[in-house]
Design a protein around this motif. Structure first.
Motif, PDB file in Angstrom:
ATOM      1  N   ALA A 135       0.897  -1.250   0.116  1.00  0.00           N
ATOM      2  CA  ALA A 135      -0.047   0.277   0.259  1.00  0.00           C
ATOM      3  C   ALA A 135       0.844   1.412  -0.069  1.00  0.00           C
ATOM      4  CB  ALA A 135      -0.826   0.033   1.129  1.00  0.00           C
ATOM      5  N   GLY A 136       2.304   1.215  -0.013  1.00  0.00           N
ATOM      6  CA  GLY A 136       2.964   2.192  -0.080  1.00  0.00           C
ATOM      7  C   GLY A 136       2.877   2.945   1.285  1.00  0.00           C
ATOM      8  N   LEU A 137       3.057   2.300   2.407  1.00  0.00           N
ATOM      9  CA  LEU A 137       3.123   2.999   3.821  1.00  0.00           C
ATOM     10  C   LEU A 137       4.426   3.372   4.243  1.00  0.00           C
ATOM     11  CD1 LEU A 137       0.147   1.004   5.453  1.00  0.00           C
ATOM     12  CD2 LEU A 137      -0.013   2.875   3.840  1.00  0.00           C
ATOM     13  N   ASP A 138       4.533   3.749   5.432  1.00  0.00           N
ATOM     14  CA  ASP A 138       5.790   4.295   5.925  1.00  0.00           C
ATOM     15  C   ASP A 138       6.244   3.889   7.120  1.00  0.00           C
ATOM     16  OD1 ASP A 138       6.153   6.635   3.789  1.00  0.00           O
ATOM     17  OD2 ASP A 138       4.249   7.314   4.896  1.00  0.00           O
ATOM     18  N   PHE A 139       5.292   3.334   7.901  1.00  0.00           N
ATOM     19  CA  PHE A 139       5.835   2.536   8.993  1.00  0.00           C
ATOM     20  C   PHE A 139       4.895   1.456   9.304  1.00  0.00           C
ATOM     21  CE2 PHE A 139       3.422   6.203  10.505  1.00  0.00           C
ATOM     22  CZ  PHE A 139       2.824   5.781  11.381  1.00  0.00           C
ATOM     23  N   ILE A 140       5.295   0.630  10.468  1.00  0.00           N
ATOM     24  CA  ILE A 140       4.333  -0.126  11.156  1.00  0.00           C
ATOM     25  C   ILE A 140       4.711  -0.161  12.615  1.00  0.00           C
ATOM     26  CG2 ILE A 140       4.447  -1.743   9.234  1.00  0.00           C
ATOM     27  CD1 ILE A 140       5.683  -3.875  11.083  1.00  0.00           C
ATOM     28  N   ARG A 141       3.610  -0.431  13.248  1.00  0.00           N
ATOM     29  CA  ARG A 141       3.686  -0.819  14.979  1.00  0.00           C
ATOM     30  C   ARG A 141       3.783  -1.928  15.374  1.00  0.00           C
ATOM     31  NH1 ARG A 141       0.070   2.054  19.764  1.00  0.00           N
ATOM     32  NH2 ARG A 141       1.225   1.167  21.302  1.00  0.00           N
ATOM     33  N   ALA A 142       5.007  -2.630  15.895  1.00  0.00           N
ATOM     34  CA  ALA A 142       5.202  -3.942  15.959  1.00  0.00           C
ATOM     35  C   ALA A 142       5.064  -4.209  17.697  1.00  0.00           C
ATOM     36  CB  ALA A 142       6.536  -4.283  15.623  1.00  0.00           C
ATOM     37  N   GLU A 143       4.263  -5.178  17.963  1.00  0.00           N
ATOM     38  CA  GLU A 143       4.269  -5.905  19.395  1.00  0.00           C
ATOM     39  C   GLU A 143       5.349  -7.259  19.406  1.00  0.00           C
ATOM     40  OE1 GLU A 143      -0.244  -5.260  20.883  1.00  0.00           O
ATOM     41  OE2 GLU A 143       0.206  -6.786  19.081  1.00  0.00           O
ATOM     42  N   GLY A 144       5.847  -7.155  20.604  1.00  0.00           N
ATOM     43  CA  GLY A 144       6.524  -8.568  20.863  1.00  0.00           C
ATOM     44  C   GLY A 144       8.005  -8.434  19.947  1.00  0.00           C
ATOM     45  N   PHE A 145       8.659  -7.362  19.881  1.00  0.00           N
ATOM     46  CA  PHE A 145       9.909  -7.293  19.203  1.00  0.00           C
ATOM     47  C   PHE A 145      11.000  -7.903  19.807  1.00  0.00           C
ATOM     48  CE2 PHE A 145      13.516  -4.744  17.210  1.00  0.00           C
ATOM     49  CZ  PHE A 145      13.195  -5.020  15.932  1.00  0.00           C
ATOM     50  N   ASP A 153      12.716  -8.947  36.030  1.00  0.00           N
ATOM     51  CA  ASP A 153      14.106  -8.687  36.116  1.00  0.00           C
ATOM     52  C   ASP A 153      14.839  -7.886  35.163  1.00  0.00           C
ATOM     53  OD1 ASP A 153      13.970 -10.710  34.611  1.00  0.00           O
ATOM     54  OD2 ASP A 153      16.049 -11.627  35.251  1.00  0.00           O
ATOM     55  N   VAL A 154      13.829  -7.593  34.125  1.00  0.00           N
ATOM     56  CA  VAL A 154      14.410  -6.603  33.045  1.00  0.00           C
ATOM     57  C   VAL A 154      13.527  -5.274  33.069  1.00  0.00           C
ATOM     58  CG1 VAL A 154      15.006  -6.379  30.595  1.00  0.00           C
ATOM     59  CG2 VAL A 154      15.047  -8.631  31.718  1.00  0.00           C
ATOM     60  N   ASN A 155      14.171  -4.165  33.155  1.00  0.00           N
ATOM     61  CA  ASN A 155      13.372  -3.211  33.487  1.00  0.00           C
ATOM     62  C   ASN A 155      12.971  -2.294  32.211  1.00  0.00           C
ATOM     63  OD1 ASN A 155      15.665  -1.539  32.717  1.00  0.00           O
ATOM     64  ND2 ASN A 155      16.217  -0.987  34.684  1.00  0.00           N
ATOM     65  N   ILE A 156      12.313  -1.237  32.168  1.00  0.00           N
ATOM     66  CA  ILE A 156      11.915  -0.707  30.663  1.00  0.00           C
ATOM     67  C   ILE A 156      13.070   0.016  30.019  1.00  0.00           C
ATOM     68  CG2 ILE A 156      10.981   1.571  31.703  1.00  0.00           C
ATOM     69  CD1 ILE A 156       8.868   0.990  29.702  1.00  0.00           C
ATOM     70  N   GLU A 157      13.858   0.422  30.674  1.00  0.00           N
ATOM     71  CA  GLU A 157      15.117   0.975  29.981  1.00  0.00           C
ATOM     72  C   GLU A 157      15.995   0.016  29.389  1.00  0.00           C
ATOM     73  OE1 GLU A 157      16.458   3.680  33.521  1.00  0.00           O
ATOM     74  OE2 GLU A 157      15.127   2.331  34.016  1.00  0.00           O
ATOM     75  N   GLU A 158      16.267  -1.311  29.894  1.00  0.00           N
ATOM     76  CA  GLU A 158      16.849  -2.264  29.588  1.00  0.00           C
ATOM     77  C   GLU A 158      16.280  -3.097  28.448  1.00  0.00           C
ATOM     78  OE1 GLU A 158      19.194  -4.254  33.482  1.00  0.00           O
ATOM     79  OE2 GLU A 158      16.858  -4.418  33.217  1.00  0.00           O
ATOM     80  N   THR A 159      14.818  -2.957  28.352  1.00  0.00           N
ATOM     81  CA  THR A 159      14.085  -3.511  27.324  1.00  0.00           C
ATOM     82  C   THR A 159      14.201  -2.478  25.978  1.00  0.00           C
ATOM     83  OG1 THR A 159      12.418  -4.301  28.852  1.00  0.00           O
ATOM     84  CG2 THR A 159      11.832  -4.107  26.690  1.00  0.00           C
ATOM     85  N   ALA A 160      14.168  -1.234  26.304  1.00  0.00           N
ATOM     86  CA  ALA A 160      14.513  -0.315  25.339  1.00  0.00           C
ATOM     87  C   ALA A 160      15.743  -0.388  24.588  1.00  0.00           C
ATOM     88  CB  ALA A 160      14.283   1.218  25.667  1.00  0.00           C
ATOM     89  N   ARG A 161      16.708  -0.643  25.441  1.00  0.00           N
ATOM     90  CA  ARG A 161      18.155  -0.958  24.981  1.00  0.00           C
ATOM     91  C   ARG A 161      18.171  -2.163  24.187  1.00  0.00           C
ATOM     92  NH1 ARG A 161      19.797   1.729  30.014  1.00  0.00           N
ATOM     93  NH2 ARG A 161      20.107  -0.396  30.991  1.00  0.00           N
ATOM     94  N   ALA A 162      17.651  -3.005  24.423  1.00  0.00           N
ATOM     95  CA  ALA A 162      17.523  -4.293  23.610  1.00  0.00           C
ATOM     96  C   ALA A 162      16.807  -4.119  22.397  1.00  0.00           C
ATOM     97  CB  ALA A 162      16.879  -5.447  24.500  1.00  0.00           C
ATOM     98  N   ALA A 163      15.861  -3.479  22.375  1.00  0.00           N
ATOM     99  CA  ALA A 163      15.108  -3.078  21.166  1.00  0.00           C
ATOM    100  C   ALA A 163      15.813  -2.357  20.179  1.00  0.00           C
ATOM    101  CB  ALA A 163      13.822  -2.586  21.335  1.00  0.00           C
ATOM    102  N   GLU A 164      16.587  -1.416  20.687  1.00  0.00           N
ATOM    103  CA  GLU A 164      17.706  -0.278  19.907  1.00  0.00           C
ATOM    104  C   GLU A 164      18.822  -1.455  19.334  1.00  0.00           C
ATOM    105  OE1 GLU A 164      19.858   3.830  20.540  1.00  0.00           O
ATOM    106  OE2 GLU A 164      20.196   2.234  22.283  1.00  0.00           O
ATOM    107  N   PHE A 165      19.170  -2.254  20.102  1.00  0.00           N
ATOM    108  CA  PHE A 165      20.282  -3.309  19.832  1.00  0.00           C
ATOM    109  C   PHE A 165      19.818  -3.995  18.615  1.00  0.00           C
ATOM    110  CE2 PHE A 165      22.874  -7.014  20.399  1.00  0.00           C
ATOM    111  CZ  PHE A 165      23.947  -6.394  19.941  1.00  0.00           C
ATOM    112  N   PHE A 166      18.657  -4.499  18.847  1.00  0.00           N
ATOM    113  CA  PHE A 166      17.965  -5.384  17.468  1.00  0.00           C
ATOM    114  C   PHE A 166      17.698  -4.607  16.419  1.00  0.00           C
ATOM    115  CE2 PHE A 166      17.041  -9.686  19.666  1.00  0.00           C
ATOM    116  CZ  PHE A 166      18.443  -9.781  19.879  1.00  0.00           C
ATOM    117  N   LEU A 167      17.957  -3.159  16.504  1.00  0.00           N
ATOM    118  CA  LEU A 167      17.719  -2.445  15.220  1.00  0.00           C
ATOM    119  C   LEU A 167      16.345  -1.805  15.092  1.00  0.00           C
ATOM    120  CD1 LEU A 167      19.689  -4.440  12.444  1.00  0.00           C
ATOM    121  CD2 LEU A 167      20.521  -2.678  14.104  1.00  0.00           C
ATOM    122  N   SER A 168      15.534  -1.773  15.820  1.00  0.00           N
ATOM    123  CA  SER A 168      14.122  -0.961  16.078  1.00  0.00           C
ATOM    124  C   SER A 168      14.525   0.498  15.831  1.00  0.00           C
ATOM    125  CB  SER A 168      13.526  -0.988  17.346  1.00  0.00           C
ATOM    126  OG  SER A 168      12.488  -0.153  17.402  1.00  0.00           O
TER     127      SER A 168
END
Length: 268
Positions: free
Chosen positions: A112-122, A170-185
């Motif tokens: 459809a020529g869209l620009d982004f998706i919102r993904a759950e469970g990344f 045992d994984v806080n939201i900051e660590e989760t965000a850093r993991a997503a960044e490392f995995f190229l979100s």
């Protein structure tokens, strides 16, 4: 294409939600695809008239959600998104297909020529109200590469709403965000505990300080509390733009216009 290239700014982008009516094959389906498409375009026009920064199409009415929505859902979402794209040829436009149907969303975005998706469970597993949701980053980014959709950005929920996070307590939201960044979100999304529930401004600050990718707010932004979230890269607003502030209602032009008028004042 980076975030600022897409939206023309790095902060306080407003993305309005189009919650399409229940699609064919889902329990609440009633309206045909042509009627669903017409309603989605009507709401898109309301957002356009108010000067929204971007739009996202989502199948929120397809309750109860399935991790494997059928091909009829993807086909219908493609029809709707092509129509909305035609109406808004230059507006940033994205899609989410519930629940966690991230590869189908990528396929629709490409078609459809869209620009982004919102993904759950990344990244990281957790228990959503649909069941156990496992991380998909490796599979999803490989799929994006294979189909030639690398221009489609992926904004990913962290500590997703409507979920239990006991598995990763045992994984806080900051660590989760850093993991997503490392995995190229391409960007992470902070939410409240449920649809329409306000996110925690403290979590926004903590996550923003932890990563160098865009941080968006994915729920609970309103006219009254938007001042607390101006530091976010973007705000995905759905419930507040609906009549009586309820996600299942129609988009209210007055609510959208009032909100966007305030945003413009705050930006200056």
């Amino acid at each position: 294409m980076k975030y600022s290239d897409l939206f023309g700014r790095l902060r306080s982008v407003v993305i309005g939600m189009i919650h399409v009516k229940a699609l064919p094959g889902t329990p609440l389906a009633g309206t045909g695809v042509s009627g669903i498409t017409e309603e989605a375009c009507r709401e898109a026009q309301i957002y356009l008239d108010a000067g929204i920064d971007g739009l996202m199409v989502e199948n929120m009415h397809d309750v109860p959600y399935s991790f494997s929505p059928g091909p009829e859902v993807c086909a219908a979402m493609t029809v709707v998104c092509v129509a909305v794209r035609s109406l808004c040829p230059s507006l940033p436009l994205g899609i989410q297909i519930l629940s966690a149907a991230n590869r189908p969303a990528m396929a629709v975005a490409l078609a459809a020529g869209l620009d982004f998706i919102r993904a759950e469970g990344f990244v990281f597993s957790h228990v959503a109200d649909e069941g156990l949701l496992n991380a998909c980053a490796g599979e999803l980014l490989r799929y994006r590469k294979q189909v030639g959709a690398e221009h489609v950005q992926i904004f990913t929920d962290i500590k997703k709403k409507h979920s239990s996070h006991a598995l990763t307590s045992d994984v806080n939201i900051e660590e989760t965000a850093r993991a997503a960044e490392f995995f190229l979100s391409d960007g992470v999304i902070v939410t409240g505990t449920a649809t329409g529930m306000q996110a925690d401004p403290k979590e926004l600050r903590e996550v923003s300080q932890s990563v160098r990718i865009p941080v968006l707010i994915g729920s609970g932004v309103t006219y009254d509390n938007v001042d607390q979230f101006l530091g976010a890269s973007g705000m995905i607003v759905g419930s507040h733009f609906k009549r009586d502030g309820h996600w299942a209602s129609a988009v209210d032009p007055e609510r959208v216009q009032r909100f966007m008028d305030k945003i413009r004042r705050l930006r200056t």
